[in-house]
Design an enzyme around this catalytic site. Structure first.
Site, mmCIF file in Angstrom:
data_model
loop_
_atom_site.group_PDB
_atom_site.id
_atom_site.type_symbol
_atom_site.label_atom_id
_atom_site.label_comp_id
_atom_site.label_asym_id
_atom_site.label_seq_id
_atom_site.Cartn_x
_atom_site.Cartn_y
_atom_site.Cartn_z
ATOM 1 N N ASP A 136 0.812 -1.212 0.000
ATOM 2 C CA ASP A 136 0.000 0.000 0.000
ATOM 3 C C ASP A 136 0.848 1.265 0.000
ATOM 4 O O ASP A 136 0.311 2.369 -0.096
ATOM 5 C CB ASP A 136 -0.940 0.003 1.218
ATOM 6 N N ASP A 468 -10.093 -7.072 11.275
ATOM 7 C CA ASP A 468 -9.999 -8.508 11.506
ATOM 8 C C ASP A 468 -11.094 -8.999 12.448
ATOM 9 O O ASP A 468 -11.791 -9.982 12.152
ATOM 10 C CB ASP A 468 -8.608 -8.860 12.061
#
Length: 756
Positions: A136, A468
């Protein structure tokens, strides 16, 4: 995938119940309830302080109930990977492995490279593995490093497998092996020194490239990185290593580099967005039924971990029992006695195994194996493998219109998704970039997810910086279960933050993201009322999601002794009262009980104390700012931000610095609450010694209990006391001045209320 011919189970589920521990936990619960009853019976005439103390203690009792419920039925799994070796290699399912990195400065490419090398060298058929790296940061240095690593892998992977190397991250293997190599065979010594020399050359190239403005001329294969703005750039996908015909002579898994498109016009959804791009691109290229995701700093420490995970996937009677396999986070080079309290050994051992006995462990964001169909939104009912949009019967024709609505406009992706949801393997594997060039770039674009279910019901969930936990909760909400894998040696090892600022930043991000989930419509309460999340699993999620909220009663309770000393009042029974036995027993029993848990896992008294005091520090500093961040988000003042934690590089020749465990400070406002607490407690004790307090009314003045509590708070925040006295690494003056102003306000508030 046929089952083994042998009737031997691939894993064993073991109960770890301990009636003695249960009895002590229940005794503590009774003591807490007794204290609340005592408070309630004596509420009249005791005033404001008594009511505040009762409110805080009610919260502590609630948290203990959640803890008690979660730890009630601990479970462990024992896996038998040697039984899988009876299979033919062609029967092994493919695995797609995802590695995420976001910032080449905070997460040095050297760390990512070692993680990737450890994955490429796993004990598993190379043609069944594909490694995808999401960058990223869109860094040419990261891409350059991965290319160098791919070349080194030609030597490292065969060497690791031939000599059964246990630690397959080179930066950990070579330092540990240097002292042993001379006692080995001549053949091994030659091979060892040759591959080590190649490794050192690779490290030198990466280090030299990192010192330049750009790692190389941005031409040819690197041309796409020229004039790149990491916040605004097109998609870059590079297949560094591929195996078109399944006959790679080097036996090295496929390696793919991905930097998704970024644009200021679109929210990129942090790590969750990157994971969804990895899922879509891998769905086009390899579409493996199982996926492993690891952070860039969590290398594979057990080369057989894929086999351990498959024992759990393939050994269950029903898929519903194993949506994902989570491995606990463990750390290398952990400082002795865990001075920053972030290794979480006891937490994983007792709370973690207790959660395994419910609906299964939380998804921890790294070191986790997933069924692709589950990530694609499938439900566990075999007769109705459905997405959130419309039931899709297993083995029946897929409703392509609904699939397009859910997965997006890419026909290639929709086709691969239909195969995954039906549990079928596609007839072809990786064909090469040219076959999917357009489609791969399409599904990695910023606008691809518009008007789709990505991030809502498909893929990694959006709406929290702890994507998550939210993703795992969404999976459990559908009725899936998860399992825990704790092989010996540990599956993955990572690096824990080794400084005060880094540790606090990480905990703040976690607390913020968890609270975001709690106050959203995706909370576990909704999942229990309107989904298939079990009630006790809901309580376990609540225990986790209220981490940030715990800061409010903990800070308040820590301020009560100082308030009582300043106002010459009390919130505890007097020493000569029989009721004083209750809080005394709670304090003594709880601390002895938790100390015993540390002894059980082989930790020291000092480790217990470090974790105890850091729990108080984390709650006051990091968690309180988590509450503030979510409140500001709800009010529309600001949005929460995903803050990347700095990772430490251990590259040879970089003059690595071993941390000494000293807690240091910076100018972050995170340290203001802890500094304020210390100044308030010190001011209260000084006022008591100098006699600067009002007269007590009716013999209700401050007792020895309040003084002991104030001293205990100072002991828990002793690192702040030291920080006030030290110049180097101490608390910065701006933080001290702000904290002093807040402490002054509290003292004046206390004096004012005592006169009212």
């Amino acid at each position: 995938m046929a089952r083994l011919a042998s009737s031997s189970p691939l894993y064993e589920k073991v109960s770890l119940k301990n009636d003695g521990k249960r009895a002590v936990e229940f005794f503590i619960l009774l003591l807490l309830a007794s204290l609340l009853v005592y408070r309630l019976l004596n509420l009249d005439g005791c005033g404001f302080v008594w009511a505040v103390a009762m409110a805080c203690e009610s919260w502590f009792t609630f948290i203990w109930i959640l803890t008690f419920s979660t730890k009630w039925n601990p479970i462990a799994y024992r896996t038998y990977p040697h039984l899988l070796s009876l299979r033919e290699e062609r029967e092994f399912p493919p695995i797609d492995m995802f590695v995420t990195t976001a910032d080449p400065a905070l997460e040095p490419p050297f760390i990512t490279v070692n993680t990737v090398l450890s994955l490429l060298a796993l004990d598993y058929p190379a043609d069944k593995l594909a490694c995808y790296v999401s960058d990223d940061g869109c860094s040419p240095l990261t891409y350059y490093s991965l290319r160098e690593a791919s070349e080194f892998a030609k030597s490292w992977v065969p060497f690791s497998k031939k000599y059964r190397v246990q630690t397959r991250a080179p930066f950990r293997y070579f330092p540990d092996q240097d002292s042993k190599v001379e006692s080995s065979s001549e053949e091994f010594r030659r091979a060892y020194h040759a591959v080590k020399e190649e490794y050192e050359k690779m490290c030198q190239k990466i280090a030299a490239a990192g010192q330049k403005t750009s790692p190389c001329d941005l031409t040819g294969d690197f041309a796409e990185f020229s004039n790149i703005d990491r916040r605004d750039h097109p998609t870059i996908i590079k297949i560094i290593r591929e195996d078109k015909d399944g006959c790679d002579p080097d036996g090295i898994p496929r390696l793919v580099y991905i930097s998704r498109e970024k644009s200021p016009k679109y929210h990129h959804n942090y790590k969750a967005g990157a994971m969804n791009v990895l899922t879509r691109v891998s769905g086009l290229l390899t579409n493996a039924p199982y996926m492993l995701n690891v952070d860039c700093d969590m290398f594979a420490n057990n080369p057989q971990i894929v086999l351990h995970a498959l024992c759990l996937f393939l050994g269950t009677e029903s898929e519903v029992d194993c949506a994902f396999v989570q491995c606990p986070q463990k750390f290398y080079d952990g400082l002795e006695d865990d001075p920053f309290g972030n290794q979480m050994v006891v937490l994983y051992e007792f709370m973690g195994r207790g959660i395994v006995g419910l609906q299964g462990p939380f998804y921890g964001g790294t070191g986790c194996f997933h069924r692709r169909k589950v990530i694609y939104g499938a439900w566990p009912d075999d007769s109705c493998n459905r997405t959130s949009l419309k039931p899709i019967g297993k083995g029946k024709d897929m409703d392509m219109e609904e699939l397009v609505k859910g997965f997006g406009s890419s026909k290639e992706l929709v086709r691969s998704a239909s195969y995954a949801l039906e549990g079928r393997m596609e007839p072809v594997s990786l064909k090469g970039l040219s076959a999917f060039f357009e489609a791969a770039h399409q599904v990695a674009s910023c606008a691809y997810e518009d008007d789709t279910e990505w991030g809502k019901e498909i893929g990694w969930m959006y709406g929290s910086t702890t994507e998550d936990v939210l993703t795992g909760l969404n999976i459990h909400r559908k009725g899936w279960r998860s399992v825990y894998s704790t092989p010996d040696p540990p599956a993955f090892l990572g690096c824990a933050p080794n400084g005060g600022p880094a540790a606090m930043t990480q905990m703040k991000r976690w607390a913020t993201g968890l609270l975001e989930i709690l106050v959203s419509r995706k909370s576990p309460v909704y999942a229990t009322l309107f989904g298939k999340l079990q009630f006790r699993m809901c309580l376990a999620y609540v225990w986790l999601l209220v981490w940030a909220l715990r800061s409010i009663p903990e800070i308040t309770y820590a301020l009560l002794p100082a308030y009582c000393i300043i106002t010459n009042s009390h919130f505890l029974p007097k020493v000569n009262e029989p009721a004083m036995v209750i809080p005394t027993l709670i304090f003594v029993t709880y601390n002895i009980f938790t100390l015993f848990e540390y002894f059980q896992v082989g930790l020291s008294v000092r480790a217990w104390w470090n974790n105890h005091r850091m729990q108080r520090v984390t709650s006051a500093c990091a968690w309180s700012f988590g509450v503030l961040g979510v409140v500001l988000k709800i009010l529309g003042v600001s949005q929460t931000v995903f803050e990347v934690t700095r990772k430490d590089s251990s590259a040879p020749g970089e003059g690595e610095k071993v941390p000494d465990g000293k807690f240091t400070f910076d100018n972050s406002p995170l340290f203001i609450p802890g500094t304020t607490l210390v100044l308030v407690e010190l001011t209260a004790l000084v006022m008591m010694v100098l006699g600067l307090r009002p007269q007590a009314h009716g013999g209700s003045g401050t007792g020895i209990g309040e003084v002991i509590c104030a001293v205990w708070v100072l002991l828990c925040f002793s690192i702040f006391v030291r920080g006030l006295l030290e110049k180097k690494g101490g608390i910065p003056l701006p933080t001290v001045f702000k904290s002093a102003a807040l402490a002054t306000l509290f003292v004046h508030f206390s004096i004012f209320t005592s006169r009212a």
